[in-house]
Motif scaffolding. Structure first.
Motif, PDB file in Angstrom:
ATOM      1  N   ILE A  39       0.827  -1.212   0.000  1.00  0.00           N
ATOM      2  CA  ILE A  39       0.000   0.000   0.000  1.00  0.00           C
ATOM      3  C   ILE A  39       0.862   1.263   0.000  1.00  0.00           C
ATOM      4  CG2 ILE A  39      -1.559   1.400   1.431  1.00  0.00           C
ATOM      5  CD1 ILE A  39      -3.052  -1.151   2.148  1.00  0.00           C
ATOM      6  N   CYS A  40       1.936   1.271   0.775  1.00  0.00           N
ATOM      7  CA  CYS A  40       2.697   2.512   0.985  1.00  0.00           C
ATOM      8  C   CYS A  40       3.607   2.888  -0.177  1.00  0.00           C
ATOM      9  CB  CYS A  40       3.553   2.381   2.242  1.00  0.00           C
ATOM     10  SG  CYS A  40       2.608   2.188   3.766  1.00  0.00           S
ATOM     11  N   GLY A  41       4.011   1.906  -0.988  1.00  0.00           N
ATOM     12  CA  GLY A  41       5.007   2.154  -2.013  1.00  0.00           C
ATOM     13  C   GLY A  41       4.559   3.083  -3.119  1.00  0.00           C
ATOM     14  N   PHE A  42       5.529   3.748  -3.751  1.00  0.00           N
ATOM     15  CA  PHE A  42       5.338   4.611  -4.920  1.00  0.00           C
ATOM     16  C   PHE A  42       4.598   5.909  -4.590  1.00  0.00           C
ATOM     17  CE2 PHE A  42       5.775   0.239  -6.361  1.00  0.00           C
ATOM     18  CZ  PHE A  42       6.935   0.364  -7.104  1.00  0.00           C
ATOM     19  N   GLY A  43       4.942   6.482  -3.428  1.00  0.00           N
ATOM     20  CA  GLY A  43       4.530   7.853  -3.163  1.00  0.00           C
ATOM     21  C   GLY A  43       3.411   8.064  -2.188  1.00  0.00           C
ATOM     22  N   ARG A  44       2.816   7.027  -1.663  1.00  0.00           N
ATOM     23  CA  ARG A  44       1.603   7.187  -0.865  1.00  0.00           C
ATOM     24  C   ARG A  44       1.787   8.094   0.348  1.00  0.00           C
ATOM     25  NH1 ARG A  44      -3.151   7.967  -1.730  1.00  0.00           N
ATOM     26  NH2 ARG A  44      -2.997   6.377  -3.354  1.00  0.00           N
ATOM     27  N   ILE A  45       2.946   8.021   1.022  1.00  0.00           N
ATOM     28  CA  ILE A  45       3.098   8.861   2.220  1.00  0.00           C
ATOM     29  C   ILE A  45       4.032  10.054   1.969  1.00  0.00           C
ATOM     30  CG2 ILE A  45       2.663   6.832   3.662  1.00  0.00           C
ATOM     31  CD1 ILE A  45       5.558   7.206   4.749  1.00  0.00           C
ATOM     32  N   GLY A  46       4.265  10.368   0.690  1.00  0.00           N
ATOM     33  CA  GLY A  46       5.025  11.569   0.362  1.00  0.00           C
ATOM     34  C   GLY A  46       6.492  11.350   0.064  1.00  0.00           C
ATOM     35  N   THR A  47       6.934  10.103   0.106  1.00  0.00           N
ATOM     36  CA  THR A  47       8.251   9.706  -0.392  1.00  0.00           C
ATOM     37  C   THR A  47       8.028   8.510  -1.299  1.00  0.00           C
ATOM     38  OG1 THR A  47       8.557   8.400   1.634  1.00  0.00           O
ATOM     39  CG2 THR A  47       9.623  10.561   1.552  1.00  0.00           C
TER      40      THR A  47
END
Length: 448
Positions: A261-269
């Motif tokens: 879920i978090c990969g490729f920009g989700r949390i701003g990095t």
């Protein structure tokens, strides 16, 4: 809802078994038939338009209807519609995507292995952990530590690492090699009078105690999402990941970071590991890897992880694993184009720049009398509801989810929260539009 005979809704109930539902309720009530999508919006078969506030299933980074990805798929279908990566065969799209992923990985990685879903990827990573332990002559070092409310998929091993009860009940899960430690959600599990710092210290002690009870020489790996998604968007407290990694290193336990879920920009990095200072041995990716236009996932592994596995395959003659669709040329071609567009269109920076607006919008909704609190990071967040006095657990969030759909916003209820994870292409104006509709939904519920 009233189901019209021979409608799409009726035929769906008659012929298709759905996932993650009460099947008897689905037989009675049917579902929502989505017919088209454009940008952050989808439209149902009655012409009603919705903001897809969960990006499908946390995954459609580029939004719906990205024609360039369709064109890439078409060209690859015409050139080489299928080939495999079995038995010393390969093809260009999988090579190109593997190279790009190694180059942008948050920590040095050695190899990429492709599968078709996050569940498959986590399941295979688990098998590889066991294979590696055998390669090293550590026959007893096989246990996996997951976390309560952690989610890593629904296949047998991945579903066992998952720490969500509904994914275990009646499936005879989890497997007995899987153990679970405490969930790092201060809002749900912090004790009265306990500071966030004290909460973190207690969780780290829970992990150390678990390792001592089980025996470090029996534990192979720790699985964790940097930010928990399907558990309800649970952001770890300060110092948590630093402490976890220190404990794992001391006990020679591998770290698998599930960035499905978090990969490729989700949390701003580009990867959550960068922002949260996580240095995994294995990185699991899916969802936004292809914006879910085609099924695709990837396992990235460092050299410390890969080399014993390669040695073992040489000793016994083969790495005895394979999926028909691993590294599928159309899926990897689309994935490659998708990741390049995320980079070229600066969607990671977009998530970072909208974080303050997104989180302040959630916080404003949390001031509503029916709401309890909000939480989030980057462009993923949740609005926690106050439980209904005369209802069952989760009824308040379910009621809000349905009220949001009536106002043209598709969200997902998890526990007492509704969750938000919009496409990375969302604009500031669209964030305002989304939360204005949720505000109306809250007011409608309050009015009865």
């Amino acid at each position: 809802m009233t189901i019209i005979p021979n409608s799409a809704e009726a035929r769906d109930v008659a012929y298709q078994m759905h996932q993650n539902v009460n099947l008897r309720k689905y037989e009675r009530d049917g579902g929502l038939v989505i017919e088209s999508g454009e940008g952050i919006y989808v439209t149902d078969n009655n012409g009603k338009r919705y903001i897809e506030a969960l990006a499908g299933l946390w995954s459609v980074a580029l939004g719906f209807g990205e024609k360039s990805l369709a064109e890439v798929a078409k060209k690859q279908m015409e050139k080489l519609p299928y080939y495999h990566t079995f038995a010393y065969k390969t093809h260009g799209p999988s090579i190109d995507l593997a190279e790009l992923l190694i180059k942008i990985a948050p920590v040095p990685m050695s190899k990429v292995h492709f599968t078709s879903s996050g569940s498959e990827a986590n399941d295979l990573a688990c098998k590889m952990v066991w294979y590696r332990s055998n390669a090293l002559g550590k026959k007893d070092k096989k246990k996996i530590i997951g976390r309560e409310k952690g989610y890593h998929g629904v296949t047998i091993a991945a579903g066992s690492i998952t720490g969500i009860t509904r994914n275990h009940e009646s499936f005879d899960l989890p497997l007995d090699r899987m153990v679970h430690t405490s969930c790092p959600s201060y809002v749900h599990y912090g004790k009265d009078g306990e500071t966030e710092e004290q909460f973190t210290a207690r969780l780290l002690k829970d992990l150390e105690d678990l390792i001592e009870r089980e025996g470090a020489d029996t534990i192979a790996a720790f699985w964790g999402e940097p930010v928990m998604g399907a558990g309800g968007v649970l952001v770890p407290p300060a110092g948590y990941w630093e402490g976890v990694q220190k404990i794992l290193k001391k006990n020679d336990i591998l770290l698998v970071a599930d960035e499905v879920i978090c990969g490729f920009g989700r949390i701003g990095t580009m990867f959550a590991c960068e922002r949260l200072n996580i240095e995994p041995d294995v990185l699991v990716l899916s969802k936004q890897l292809s914006s879910s236009y085609l099924p695709l996932s990837a396992i990235l592994m460092n050299d410390k992880f890969y080399q014993p596995i390669a040695d073992e395959s040489d000793r016994i003659g083969s790495f005895g694993h394979g999926f028909t669709a691993s590294g599928h040329p159309v899926a990897t071609a689309v994935g490659l184009a998708n990741v390049k567009l995320i980079i070229e269109r600066e969607l990671v920076a977009n998530a970072a720049s909208l974080e303050e607006k997104f989180l302040s919008g959630l916080a404003k909704l949390a001031e509503h009398p029916l709401a309890h609190s909000s939480r989030g990071i980057g462009l993923i967040g949740a609005l926690e509801m106050k439980p209904l006095a005369d209802g069952k657990p989760g009824d308040a969030a379910m009621a809000l989810q349905l009220a949001c759909e009536a106002e043209g916003v598709i969200t997902r209820n998890i526990g007492e929260a509704i969750c938000f994870c919009p496409p990375l292409i969302i604009t500031g104006e669209q964030v305002d539009e989304m939360f204005a509709a949720v505000g109306r939904a809250l007011d409608n519920l309050a009015a009865g």
